[in-house]
Design a protein around this motif. Structure first.
Motif, short mmCIF file in Angstrom:
data_model
loop_
_atom_site.label_atom_id
_atom_site.label_comp_id
_atom_site.label_asym_id
_atom_site.label_seq_id
_atom_site.Cartn_x
_atom_site.Cartn_y
_atom_site.Cartn_z
N GLU A 1 0.84 -1.20 0.00
CA GLU A 1 0.00 0.00 0.00
C GLU A 1 0.87 1.25 0.00
O GLU A 1 0.61 2.21 -0.72
CB GLU A 1 -0.95 -0.01 1.21
N ARG B 1 0.99 4.06 -2.98
CA ARG B 1 0.76 5.50 -2.78
C ARG B 1 1.79 6.33 -3.52
O ARG B 1 1.47 7.35 -4.13
CB ARG B 1 0.83 5.83 -1.29
N GLU C 1 0.85 8.87 -6.44
CA GLU C 1 1.15 10.29 -6.35
C GLU C 1 1.92 10.79 -7.57
O GLU C 1 1.87 11.97 -7.90
CB GLU C 1 1.91 10.59 -5.05
N ARG D 1 -11.22 -4.28 2.17
CA ARG D 1 -10.05 -3.41 2.33
C ARG D 1 -9.47 -3.02 0.98
O ARG D 1 -8.97 -1.90 0.80
CB ARG D 1 -9.02 -4.09 3.22
N ALA E 1 -11.33 -0.08 -0.35
CA ALA E 1 -10.99 1.14 0.37
C ALA E 1 -9.64 1.68 -0.10
O ALA E 1 -9.46 2.89 -0.29
CB ALA E 1 -10.94 0.87 1.87
N ILE E 2 -8.69 0.77 -0.32
CA ILE E 2 -7.36 1.21 -0.76
C ILE E 2 -7.42 1.74 -2.20
O ILE E 2 -6.80 2.75 -2.54
CB ILE E 2 -6.36 0.04 -0.63
N ASP F 1 -8.74 5.24 -2.11
CA ASP F 1 -7.72 6.14 -1.56
C ASP F 1 -6.66 6.47 -2.61
O ASP F 1 -6.27 7.63 -2.78
CB ASP F 1 -7.08 5.47 -0.34
N ARG G 1 -5.39 9.97 -4.34
CA ARG G 1 -4.01 10.43 -4.20
C ARG G 1 -3.34 10.71 -5.54
O ARG G 1 -2.17 11.06 -5.58
CB ARG G 1 -3.19 9.41 -3.42
N ASP H 1 7.87 -2.74 10.30
CA ASP H 1 6.81 -2.60 11.28
C ASP H 1 5.45 -2.61 10.57
O ASP H 1 4.93 -1.57 10.18
CB ASP H 1 7.02 -1.28 12.04
#
Lengths: 245, 437
Positions: A15, A19, A23, A37, A40-41, A44, A48, A185
């Motif tokens: 993801e 992005r 962009e 999900r 939703a992505i 988004d 962007r 992470d």
């Protein structure tokens, strides 16, 4: 304008990478197992800046579904150019040790399904004579460790497969990029304690976009993992088997 | 689930917390062990202890960072609650839209802006952030999802706006953006010699300008008490796009002692006030440098050293506000514990939607102090008495020490609010201010 097919688009690293691509205005075709999900992505990424975002649900372990997905992605993007394979599961090593079925399932998800996809994608790109295949492998594939050798050996298979594929496709003008993140992470590693060696998905994503753009061979993410893994690979077995790594 | 040592922006309290994370708005509320509590945690920019839950857990919401929809004609934006205001501005400004209200930093999440019902330099025109949020979704620990607005579940909406994260996790919100002609502002800076001049300037400024805010030299005393600089601004269509924000600098580590102290402050304040050759100056500024000057210096809180700092922000309502402001400034000047960031603004009369929203009509004063332990607490105690006598209250988002009695007298609605608290949620702040009540 080149489009990118992202398989495993709901993973945190994928993801974050998508992005960056959105962009800068790249069209995207997103594939993942969790449809809610995924939608939703996709919304988004369109906001962007991606001019066209397509998506579809796929369970990568359903090998028979691969071909249809690749057909639709190719149609949507007007030809396959860049493909990023980003899905995976962090196997529960302890549970695998007690279960043949679970071990084989993990190997199927993290290695065999990837090989199945790569085989078809490679032929499609080789036919076009252009493109980039980038696959998220792992530093864990560089040497088996007691903590995660089921996951690690699946990634080793992927890394070795990619190495051969890179040689084969280089004469067809197709780049094969092996991405080897260290500790990231993400939700996949949510159960682990974090230290200074951990990187954010955003930092890893920046490295992925750079490696794809440069058509790198093997990219360690972040780069400090390359010398670390070199040392780890050089440790003699006699010593390695006693280490608490 | 992992655990980590977490501190708030003021760096006074650092404590171990169990950490849970929401990674999408469809996720379930995590199961916390019986007897433990959890607190939604955005970008950690609350100054005191309202974003901490020592001995319990935090529910990180930063990964809820997806845009959902945007109507380019009406300016209605829906996004997940972990989206930063900075991300919204990066997306919206190029299309000619702007957030209706921005606080002093863009590095707060939408959920945090709502949970603290933040305000900005345009409070006299626009009121608080919560006034511009049409709807939000609240995820309760029971698993229930409740879409709240002024029409739908209005009590839940009013409890959650300004509710300090205690009513559950906000997963998404719909924000009404406002049109702007471009990224620049026409900014006028006016020098005032004392508090009387400040209040005289306010009427005109609030009428003519959408944004007004003042910096006060809080070391000045006597006839110079309350001298400072008033900034007032309006959005403009800029011919030159304004001055773009420069490179971001960072404070790389916590300074061993506070670099903000009486000596550095006296020099800074005098220069800052004196270096303006004219009583008035006018110029074009980029929105980043006008609204978020401190965002250019990452980790500026580290300048206050290992013991951290406190912020004291109060609102003084009604006709007694100016007098009480003077008394506060006298008390601070007398103490010699000057504040680097002393900000004065007059709030307008637009009602705040939240039961526990801080802003109300009156004067608000915000002061930063390096943490000097009991010495500072004595000063706070004196300030509390002035605030309390004036019928004022302190801002929970900035607070790490107000006595419970002061909170409860300043926010009498807290008893109506309490039933809306999620049974799994709690915070250091809430336990502190309700203890013994």
């Amino acid at each position: 304008m080149s489009g990118t097919l992202v398989i495993g688009a709901t993973s945190a690293i994928a993801e974050a990478t998508a992005r960056r691509l959105a962009e800068r205005g790249d069209p995207l075709y997103l594939v993942a197992r969790d449809g809610e999900r995924l939608a939703a992505i996709a919304a988004d990424l369109a906001m962007r800046g991606s001019p066209r975002v397509g998506s579809e649900r796929l369970d990568a372990n359903d090998l028979a579904a691969h071909e249809g997905m690749l057909d639709r992605a190719e149609r949507f993007l007007g030809g396959l150019d860049t493909v990023l394979i980003a899905y995976g599961t962090l196997s529960d090593q302890r549970a695998c040790e007690d279960s043949v079925a679970l071990t084989l399932r993990e190997l199927h998800t993290n290695a065999l399904s990837v090989v199945a996809l790569l085989t078809q994608i490679a032929n499609r790109l080789a036919g076009r004579g252009a493109g980039t295949i980038a696959v998220i492998s792992s530093v864990a594939g560089d040497r088996g460790r007691r903590a995660n050798y089921v996951y690690g050996s699946a990634k080793a298979l992927v890394s070795t497969f990619l190495s051969g594929l890179r040689q084969r496709l280089s004469r067809h003008g197709v780049a094969v990029v092996t991405l080897k993140p260290g500790f990231v992470d993400t939700p996949m590693t949510a159960a682990l304690e974090k230290g200074w060696m951990w990187a954010t998905p955003e930092r890893v994503a920046a490295g992925i976009v750079r490696a794809i753009d440069r058509r790198a061979g093997v990219a360690y993410l972040p780069a400090f993992w390359r010398p670390i893994m070199l040392v780890i690979r050089l440790i003699p077995e006699r010593i390695f088997r006693t280490l608490e790594l | 689930m992992t655990s980590r040592s977490v501190s708030s922006w003021g760096n006074v309290t650092r404590a171990e917390h169990a950490l849970y994370r929401l990674r999408s708005r469809f996720d379930r509320f995590p199961q916390v062990p019986p007897g433990s509590t959890v607190l939604p945690y955005g970008n950690g920019r609350s100054y005191g202890d309202s974003c901490l839950n020592t001995g319990g857990a935090l529910l990180e919401t930063r990964s809820l960072d997806r845009f959902i929809r945007f109507d380019r004609d009406s300016g209605l934006l829906a996004c997940e609650a972990g989206v930063l205001l900075a991300d919204i501005l990066r997306f919206a400004v190029p299309c000619g839209w702007f957030l209706p209200v921005v606080p002093g930093t863009a590095y707060v999440t939408v959920g945090g802006a709502l949970a603290n019902d933040v305000h900005g330099k345009n409070h006299h025109r626009a009121g608080t952030f919560g006034r511009h949020v049409h709807r939000l979704e609240l995820l309760r620990s029971s698993g229930e999802r409740r879409v709240c607005s002024l029409e739908e579940s209005p009590q839940w909406f009013c409890a959650t706006v300004g509710g300090l994260g205690l009513t559950g996790a906000i997963t998404w919100a719909e924000i009404q953006l406002r049109r702007v002609p471009g990224p620049a502002l026409d900014v006028e800076t006016v020098r005032f010699a004392n508090l009387d001049e400040f209040f005289a300037l306010c009427d005109d400024s609030d009428r003519e300008f959408e944004y007004t805010v003042s910096w006060i030299d809080c070391l000045a005393r006597g006839p110079r008490l309350g001298r400072g600089l008033l900034q007032r601004a309006n959005h403009i269509e800029s011919p030159s796009r304004g001055r773009p924000a420069g490179r971001r600098l960072s404070v790389p580590f916590v300074s061993p002692v506070s670099l903000v102290n009486a000596a550095t402050l006296r020099v800074f304040n005098t220069l800052h006030y004196r270096l303006r050759r004219t009583a008035r100056a006018r110029g074009v500024a980029d929105f980043q440098s006008f609204f978020f000057p401190l965002d250019r210096l990452r980790h500026w809180n580290r300048l206050y050293g290992p013991r951290g700092f406190y912020q004291y922000q109060c609102v003084l309502p009604g006709a007694g506000g100016p007098d009480a402001t003077a008394r506060l400034l006298e008390t601070v000047a007398r103490s010699g514990l000057g504040s680097f960031l002393a900000v004065l603004k007059r709030f307008g009369s637009l009602a705040s939607p939240g039961m526990l929203s801080f802003p109300r009509a009156g004067v608000t004063l915000a002061l930063d102090f390096p943490n000097k332990g009991p010495f500072l607490e004595r000063l706070f105690h004196e300030l509390d008495e002035v605030v309390s006598a004036a019928g004022g209250r302190l801002y929970p988002a900035k607070d790490g020490r107000m006595p419970g009695a002061l909170f409860r007298s300043g926010y009498p609605q807290w008893t109506q609010f309490a039933p809306y608290i999620d049974p799994a949620c709690s915070s250091n702040f809430w336990r502190r201010v309700t203890e013994g009540a």
